[in-house]
Design a protein around this motif. Sequence first.
Motif, PDB file in Angstrom:
ATOM      1  N   ASP A  43     139.392 118.576 119.445  1.00  0.00           N
ATOM      2  CA  ASP A  43     140.471 119.099 120.298  1.00  0.00           C
ATOM      3  C   ASP A  43     141.732 118.242 120.271  1.00  0.00           C
ATOM      4  O   ASP A  43     142.818 118.740 120.505  1.00  0.00           O
ATOM      5  CB  ASP A  43     139.997 119.208 121.750  1.00  0.00           C
ATOM      6  CG  ASP A  43     138.966 120.303 121.935  1.00  0.00           C
ATOM      7  OD1 ASP A  43     138.837 121.169 121.048  1.00  0.00           O
ATOM      8  OD2 ASP A  43     138.293 120.298 122.978  1.00  0.00           O
ATOM      9  N   GLU A 100     126.885 120.046 128.306  1.00  0.00           N
ATOM     10  CA  GLU A 100     127.718 120.359 127.155  1.00  0.00           C
ATOM     11  C   GLU A 100     127.630 119.200 126.174  1.00  0.00           C
ATOM     12  O   GLU A 100     127.788 118.041 126.540  1.00  0.00           O
ATOM     13  CB  GLU A 100     129.162 120.584 127.580  1.00  0.00           C
ATOM     14  CG  GLU A 100     130.027 121.034 126.425  1.00  0.00           C
ATOM     15  CD  GLU A 100     131.392 121.523 126.849  1.00  0.00           C
ATOM     16  OE1 GLU A 100     132.200 121.768 125.940  1.00  0.00           O
ATOM     17  OE2 GLU A 100     131.652 121.648 128.050  1.00  0.00           O
ATOM     18  N   THR A 135     125.205 123.627 125.753  1.00  0.00           N
ATOM     19  CA  THR A 135     126.313 124.391 125.202  1.00  0.00           C
ATOM     20  C   THR A 135     127.181 123.475 124.356  1.00  0.00           C
ATOM     21  O   THR A 135     127.118 122.244 124.480  1.00  0.00           O
ATOM     22  CB  THR A 135     127.180 125.038 126.305  1.00  0.00           C
ATOM     23  OG1 THR A 135     127.785 124.003 127.077  1.00  0.00           O
ATOM     24  CG2 THR A 135     126.354 125.939 127.199  1.00  0.00           C
ATOM     25  N   SER A 137     131.141 123.727 121.849  1.00  0.00           N
ATOM     26  CA  SER A 137     132.187 124.559 121.264  1.00  0.00           C
ATOM     27  C   SER A 137     132.538 123.989 119.901  1.00  0.00           C
ATOM     28  O   SER A 137     132.493 122.779 119.687  1.00  0.00           O
ATOM     29  CB  SER A 137     133.415 124.632 122.170  1.00  0.00           C
ATOM     30  OG  SER A 137     133.965 123.356 122.358  1.00  0.00           O
ATOM     31  N   ILE A 156     125.497 131.974 119.042  1.00  0.00           N
ATOM     32  CA  ILE A 156     126.876 132.234 119.453  1.00  0.00           C
ATOM     33  C   ILE A 156     126.861 133.060 120.732  1.00  0.00           C
ATOM     34  O   ILE A 156     126.216 134.105 120.796  1.00  0.00           O
ATOM     35  CB  ILE A 156     127.658 132.957 118.341  1.00  0.00           C
ATOM     36  CG1 ILE A 156     127.790 132.044 117.123  1.00  0.00           C
ATOM     37  CG2 ILE A 156     129.026 133.415 118.847  1.00  0.00           C
ATOM     38  CD1 ILE A 156     128.402 132.696 115.902  1.00  0.00           C
ATOM     39  N   GLU A 157     127.537 132.555 121.750  1.00  0.00           N
ATOM     40  CA  GLU A 157     127.640 133.275 123.018  1.00  0.00           C
ATOM     41  C   GLU A 157     128.992 133.957 123.164  1.00  0.00           C
ATOM     42  O   GLU A 157     129.132 134.900 123.924  1.00  0.00           O
ATOM     43  CB  GLU A 157     127.424 132.331 124.202  1.00  0.00           C
ATOM     44  CG  GLU A 157     125.981 132.024 124.442  1.00  0.00           C
ATOM     45  CD  GLU A 157     125.735 131.537 125.857  1.00  0.00           C
ATOM     46  OE1 GLU A 157     126.670 131.069 126.538  1.00  0.00           O
ATOM     47  OE2 GLU A 157     124.585 131.632 126.294  1.00  0.00           O
ATOM     48  N   LEU A 160     136.500 132.387 121.624  1.00  0.00           N
ATOM     49  CA  LEU A 160     137.805 132.276 122.269  1.00  0.00           C
ATOM     50  C   LEU A 160     138.839 132.450 121.163  1.00  0.00           C
ATOM     51  O   LEU A 160     139.047 131.548 120.344  1.00  0.00           O
ATOM     52  CB  LEU A 160     137.960 130.924 122.961  1.00  0.00           C
ATOM     53  CG  LEU A 160     136.890 130.586 124.005  1.00  0.00           C
ATOM     54  CD1 LEU A 160     137.065 129.159 124.503  1.00  0.00           C
ATOM     55  CD2 LEU A 160     136.953 131.569 125.157  1.00  0.00           C
ATOM     56  N   ASP A 163     142.366 130.077 120.049  1.00  0.00           N
ATOM     57  CA  ASP A 163     142.190 129.084 121.108  1.00  0.00           C
ATOM     58  C   ASP A 163     142.904 127.760 120.826  1.00  0.00           C
ATOM     59  O   ASP A 163     143.326 127.079 121.736  1.00  0.00           O
ATOM     60  CB  ASP A 163     140.686 128.842 121.295  1.00  0.00           C
ATOM     61  CG  ASP A 163     140.363 127.958 122.466  1.00  0.00           C
ATOM     62  OD1 ASP A 163     140.880 128.233 123.566  1.00  0.00           O
ATOM     63  OD2 ASP A 163     139.586 127.002 122.286  1.00  0.00           O
ATOM     64  N   THR A 174     137.788 129.438 118.719  1.00  0.00           N
ATOM     65  CA  THR A 174     136.710 128.527 119.074  1.00  0.00           C
ATOM     66  C   THR A 174     135.457 129.344 119.347  1.00  0.00           C
ATOM     67  O   THR A 174     135.512 130.354 120.056  1.00  0.00           O
ATOM     68  CB  THR A 174     137.072 127.716 120.341  1.00  0.00           C
ATOM     69  OG1 THR A 174     138.225 126.920 120.057  1.00  0.00           O
ATOM     70  CG2 THR A 174     135.934 126.807 120.763  1.00  0.00           C
ATOM     71  N   ILE A 176     131.811 129.499 121.064  1.00  0.00           N
ATOM     72  CA  ILE A 176     130.972 128.908 122.107  1.00  0.00           C
ATOM     73  C   ILE A 176     129.528 129.189 121.718  1.00  0.00           C
ATOM     74  O   ILE A 176     129.145 130.343 121.501  1.00  0.00           O
ATOM     75  CB  ILE A 176     131.274 129.528 123.496  1.00  0.00           C
ATOM     76  CG1 ILE A 176     132.767 129.460 123.822  1.00  0.00           C
ATOM     77  CG2 ILE A 176     130.416 128.872 124.569  1.00  0.00           C
ATOM     78  CD1 ILE A 176     133.337 128.068 123.880  1.00  0.00           C
ATOM     79  N   SER A 178     125.213 128.129 122.380  1.00  0.00           N
ATOM     80  CA  SER A 178     124.272 127.544 123.332  1.00  0.00           C
ATOM     81  C   SER A 178     122.849 127.642 122.810  1.00  0.00           C
ATOM     82  O   SER A 178     122.547 128.419 121.901  1.00  0.00           O
ATOM     83  CB  SER A 178     124.373 128.235 124.689  1.00  0.00           C
ATOM     84  OG  SER A 178     123.922 129.554 124.576  1.00  0.00           O
TER      85      SER A 178
END
Length: 183
Positions: A43, A100, A135, A137, A156-157, A160, A163, A174, A176, A178
């Motif tokens: 990030d 996370e 989780t 990212s 993959i949940e 974004l 992003d 991005t 996400i 989990s």
Amino acid sequence: MKVIPNHYHVNGQSYTVRCAEEKDAEQLSRLRQQIDGETHFLDRQPGEGLLSPFDFKKLIRTDLEVENRLFLLAETEAGQIIAFSRCEGSNLNRLKHKVEFGVGVTKEYWGYKIGPHLLEASINWATGNKLTKMTLSVIKTNEKAIKLYKRFGFEIEGILKKDKRLDDGEYYSTIIMSRFLLE
């Protein structure tokens, strides 16, 4: 359940995965800044969101005291820290069941399975502590990491869209992901 140090030897390179300690703060401060400059998958741009050795000491102390937090690192036999990972959970009751995950490995040590070893140790720790979800990212273009996470049971949940805006001026999505630990 705490993580017991584990030693690895991969492609002629030996390293240990262990919990971070306050004495590691100075090296971690430099390492995080180095890693930020070696990849665009994180990030931060180099120099952003700097954490001083004092900040790292405080973070490590908290991670050692709070039951749903874990700060791991990988260290060579010579004592050089070459990677780190964190699992950070919430102190809110409705969110305490999950953490996370994030990881950073110096470019020089890519290909030595350090990321997978940090991830495996984190999953084992989370499962042993009866957490139910991890989780993370990952930027959509980091196909190697996505493949690794899927291999470890992450799904993959969501996505974004647009992003992150990288140095090339383009927007990137991005993903996400989990993994459910106890079902």
